[in-house]
Design a protein around this motif. Structure first.
Motif, PDB file in Angstrom:
ATOM      1  N   SER A  69      41.298  18.651  17.040  1.00  0.00           N
ATOM      2  CA  SER A  69      40.943  19.770  17.914  1.00  0.00           C
ATOM      3  C   SER A  69      39.431  19.939  17.995  1.00  0.00           C
ATOM      4  O   SER A  69      38.891  20.238  19.069  1.00  0.00           O
ATOM      5  N   LYS A  70      38.726  19.735  16.884  1.00  0.00           N
ATOM      6  CA  LYS A  70      37.262  19.824  16.918  1.00  0.00           C
ATOM      7  C   LYS A  70      36.665  18.695  17.744  1.00  0.00           C
ATOM      8  O   LYS A  70      35.705  18.902  18.488  1.00  0.00           O
ATOM      9  N   LEU A  71      37.222  17.511  17.645  1.00  0.00           N
ATOM     10  CA  LEU A  71      36.752  16.385  18.443  1.00  0.00           C
ATOM     11  C   LEU A  71      36.960  16.656  19.930  1.00  0.00           C
ATOM     12  O   LEU A  71      36.056  16.435  20.747  1.00  0.00           O
ATOM     13  N   ALA A  72      38.130  17.178  20.279  1.00  0.00           N
ATOM     14  CA  ALA A  72      38.409  17.489  21.682  1.00  0.00           C
ATOM     15  C   ALA A  72      37.479  18.585  22.188  1.00  0.00           C
ATOM     16  O   ALA A  72      36.952  18.493  23.306  1.00  0.00           O
ATOM     17  N   MET A  79      31.025  17.283  28.026  1.00  0.00           N
ATOM     18  CA  MET A  79      31.302  17.010  29.427  1.00  0.00           C
ATOM     19  C   MET A  79      30.825  18.167  30.313  1.00  0.00           C
ATOM     20  O   MET A  79      30.202  17.948  31.354  1.00  0.00           O
ATOM     21  N   LEU A  80      31.082  19.390  29.885  1.00  0.00           N
ATOM     22  CA  LEU A  80      30.649  20.549  30.665  1.00  0.00           C
ATOM     23  C   LEU A  80      29.131  20.654  30.711  1.00  0.00           C
ATOM     24  O   LEU A  80      28.561  21.009  31.747  1.00  0.00           O
ATOM     25  N   GLU A  81      28.461  20.333  29.620  1.00  0.00           N
ATOM     26  CA  GLU A  81      26.998  20.349  29.612  1.00  0.00           C
ATOM     27  C   GLU A  81      26.428  19.308  30.562  1.00  0.00           C
ATOM     28  O   GLU A  81      25.467  19.575  31.283  1.00  0.00           O
TER      29      GLU A  81
END
Length: 88
Positions: A69-72, A79-81
């Motif tokens: 979950s931390k990796l995702a 990606m958003l940045e």
């Protein structure tokens, strides 16, 4: 200067307040933060298995889910940045 052997709890190696102590303490607090998170949200403080094998499997699955979950979350944030940089 005080010898460590006088009181190991009070006078530790490396000495409290030193740069080495601060780096060690930062690492330790980071690990303790993860442990507290796992206990709170993944019920690691309430394991009901009596044998070590089953509790180890439970712990391994919980840490696998946590790391995934931390990796995702990190990949989504990255990606958003990159998308926001392209827009600006």
């Amino acid at each position: 200067k005080v010898k460590i052997t006088t009181d190991l709890r009070k006078y530790t190696a490396p000495a409290r307040g030193s740069k080495a102590w601060k780096t060690i303490f930062k690492r330790r607090t980071a690990v303790e933060r993860v442990n507290a998170y796992l206990k709170l949200y993944f019920q690691l403080d309430n394991v009901r298995y009596r044998t070590g094998k089953r509790s180890k499997v439970h712990f391994d699955l919980v840490t696998l889910v946590y790391n995934a979950s931390k990796l995702a979350a990190d990949r989504i944030r990255k990606m958003l940045e990159s998308q926001q940089k392209q827009v600006a």
